[in-house]
Design a protein around this motif. Sequence first.
Motif, PDB file in Angstrom:
ATOM      1  N   LEU A 143      -5.528  38.199  -0.994  1.00  8.17           N
ATOM      2  CA  LEU A 143      -6.351  38.346   0.198  1.00  8.17           C
ATOM      3  C   LEU A 143      -6.224  37.067   1.012  1.00  8.17           C
ATOM      4  O   LEU A 143      -6.518  35.971   0.526  1.00  8.17           O
ATOM      5  CB  LEU A 143      -7.807  38.589  -0.191  1.00  8.17           C
ATOM      6  CG  LEU A 143      -8.834  38.624   0.940  1.00  8.17           C
ATOM      7  CD1 LEU A 143      -8.559  39.782   1.896  1.00  8.17           C
ATOM      8  CD2 LEU A 143     -10.248  38.733   0.369  1.00  8.17           C
ATOM      9  N   HIS A 144      -5.770  37.207   2.262  1.00 11.50           N
ATOM     10  CA  HIS A 144      -5.575  36.071   3.157  1.00 11.50           C
ATOM     11  C   HIS A 144      -6.627  36.120   4.259  1.00 11.50           C
ATOM     12  O   HIS A 144      -6.803  37.152   4.916  1.00 11.50           O
ATOM     13  CB  HIS A 144      -4.187  36.128   3.804  1.00 11.50           C
ATOM     14  CG  HIS A 144      -3.060  36.282   2.833  1.00 11.50           C
ATOM     15  ND1 HIS A 144      -2.277  35.220   2.411  1.00 11.50           N
ATOM     16  CD2 HIS A 144      -2.577  37.390   2.203  1.00 11.50           C
ATOM     17  CE1 HIS A 144      -1.358  35.675   1.573  1.00 11.50           C
ATOM     18  NE2 HIS A 144      -1.524  36.976   1.425  1.00 11.50           N
ATOM     19  N   ALA A 145      -7.321  35.012   4.454  1.00 17.78           N
ATOM     20  CA  ALA A 145      -8.304  34.909   5.535  1.00 17.78           C
ATOM     21  C   ALA A 145      -7.646  34.310   6.764  1.00 17.78           C
ATOM     22  O   ALA A 145      -6.779  33.435   6.664  1.00 17.78           O
ATOM     23  CB  ALA A 145      -9.475  34.045   5.092  1.00 17.78           C
ATOM     24  N   GLY A 146      -8.055  34.787   7.948  1.00 15.46           N
ATOM     25  CA  GLY A 146      -7.546  34.247   9.189  1.00 15.46           C
ATOM     26  C   GLY A 146      -6.576  35.178   9.878  1.00 15.46           C
ATOM     27  O   GLY A 146      -6.198  36.222   9.351  1.00 15.46           O
ATOM     28  N   SER A 147      -6.180  34.793  11.067  1.00 12.81           N
ATOM     29  CA  SER A 147      -5.229  35.588  11.835  1.00 12.81           C
ATOM     30  C   SER A 147      -3.810  35.155  11.510  1.00 12.81           C
ATOM     31  O   SER A 147      -3.588  34.138  10.862  1.00 12.81           O
ATOM     32  CB  SER A 147      -5.483  35.413  13.341  1.00 12.81           C
ATOM     33  OG  SER A 147      -5.390  34.036  13.692  1.00 12.81           O
ATOM     34  N   GLN A 148      -2.843  35.941  11.940  1.00 14.72           N
ATOM     35  CA  GLN A 148      -1.445  35.660  11.654  1.00 14.72           C
ATOM     36  C   GLN A 148      -1.066  34.282  12.185  1.00 14.72           C
ATOM     37  O   GLN A 148      -1.378  33.922  13.313  1.00 14.72           O
ATOM     38  CB  GLN A 148      -0.546  36.724  12.279  1.00 14.72           C
ATOM     39  CG  GLN A 148       0.894  36.655  11.809  1.00 14.72           C
ATOM     40  CD  GLN A 148       1.684  37.879  12.249  1.00 14.72           C
ATOM     41  OE1 GLN A 148       1.158  38.734  12.933  1.00 14.72           O
ATOM     42  NE2 GLN A 148       2.940  37.945  11.844  1.00 14.72           N
ATOM     43  N   GLY A 149      -0.400  33.512  11.328  1.00 12.07           N
ATOM     44  CA  GLY A 149      -0.017  32.157  11.698  1.00 12.07           C
ATOM     45  C   GLY A 149      -0.974  31.115  11.161  1.00 12.07           C
ATOM     46  O   GLY A 149      -0.601  29.947  11.016  1.00 12.07           O
ATOM     47  N   GLY A 150      -2.213  31.519  10.884  1.00 14.74           N
ATOM     48  CA  GLY A 150      -3.181  30.568  10.345  1.00 14.74           C
ATOM     49  C   GLY A 150      -3.885  31.106   9.122  1.00 14.74           C
ATOM     50  O   GLY A 150      -5.045  30.776   8.867  1.00 14.74           O
ATOM     51  N   ARG A 151      -3.191  31.968   8.366  1.00 21.23           N
ATOM     52  CA  ARG A 151      -3.819  32.592   7.209  1.00 21.23           C
ATOM     53  C   ARG A 151      -3.835  31.672   5.985  1.00 21.23           C
ATOM     54  O   ARG A 151      -2.941  30.849   5.799  1.00 21.23           O
ATOM     55  CB  ARG A 151      -3.077  33.882   6.859  1.00 21.23           C
ATOM     56  CG  ARG A 151      -3.305  35.004   7.862  1.00 21.23           C
ATOM     57  CD  ARG A 151      -2.405  36.179   7.580  1.00 21.23           C
ATOM     58  NE  ARG A 151      -2.656  37.271   8.524  1.00 21.23           N
ATOM     59  CZ  ARG A 151      -1.817  38.260   8.750  1.00 21.23           C
ATOM     60  NH1 ARG A 151      -0.661  38.318   8.101  1.00 21.23           N
ATOM     61  NH2 ARG A 151      -2.122  39.201   9.619  1.00 21.23           N
TER      62      ARG A 151
END
Length: 309
Positions: A181-189
């Motif tokens: 599970l990655h938090a954040g938007s694409q490029g800043g996950r």
Amino acid sequence: MAPVGVDFTVGARRLASVTRSLATWRFGLADVLSQACARLCPPDPGPDGLRVLSAPQHAVPAIIAHLPDHLIGSRQDYPRHYIDMGKSGAPDFAAYMARFSGKTRSTLRRKARKLESEAGGFHVSEHRTPREIERFLELALPLSARTYQARLLDAGLPDTPGARRVMLEAAEAGAMHCFLLHAGSQGGRRAIAYLVLPVEGRVLVYAHLGYDPDWARVSPGTVLQLEALERLYAEARFTHFDFTEGDGKHKAMFATNGVPCASFVLLKATPANRALLASRAGFDGAVAGVKALAARLGVLAGARSLIRG
């Protein structure tokens, strides 16, 4: 054969551990559900005896009878939780979700929305092939070191060449499912939770779940578990999701069924082992007494938070 700790724990915190060299007799879910466990032959005991994991409770007397000169101790009784993903249980994700009350479904959706809002979005990645598992470990191992499972129970992702080899070989055979599970938007996950599921036949085995404690307030483990289940149901490949030994709110909430099981050790009847098991029994009794008193005084929840902190 491996060194096994007889642990002295309070909640999620291990206060002490005494090591013994034990063989392990682990019961798979298929064994438990077949009701044939009592007829199985145990492995040869180690120098100090045998560790038995998740045996059905009805079979415990027969298991003990295999080693009548050994002492039983460190016993834990619990329901072995599992999800029946086949025709007799919840055959698809919609049927699975229908098991929950409307309030619970609303709560689960709210957890996902809260995570998305606070993180600025989230993404779940799947990892199955050897190359994907290598990438998974690259991100999950540093995360695992931060989890309370690793810090307090030494139960994080194993970071050894042998453990890595086992995962890669399973992936090569198509028998490993991992999720991040990655938090954040694409490029800043940023990876904040992981789930590791080896596959045994058509059974998914709940091996490791962990999450970054800084994100505990948004229930990342719950969000990841539900997202993974939706994807796994879509494959229409698996019959069961096995939560293995041990109880817990997370397992109980997501499970559809449970079988009474027990885990324990059978130690050679030496004076040292008698003293160890007596100490463990006395310690567990004292902890149970303190918990009962705390519950009566209404301070148990706060004590649990302190223990895990």
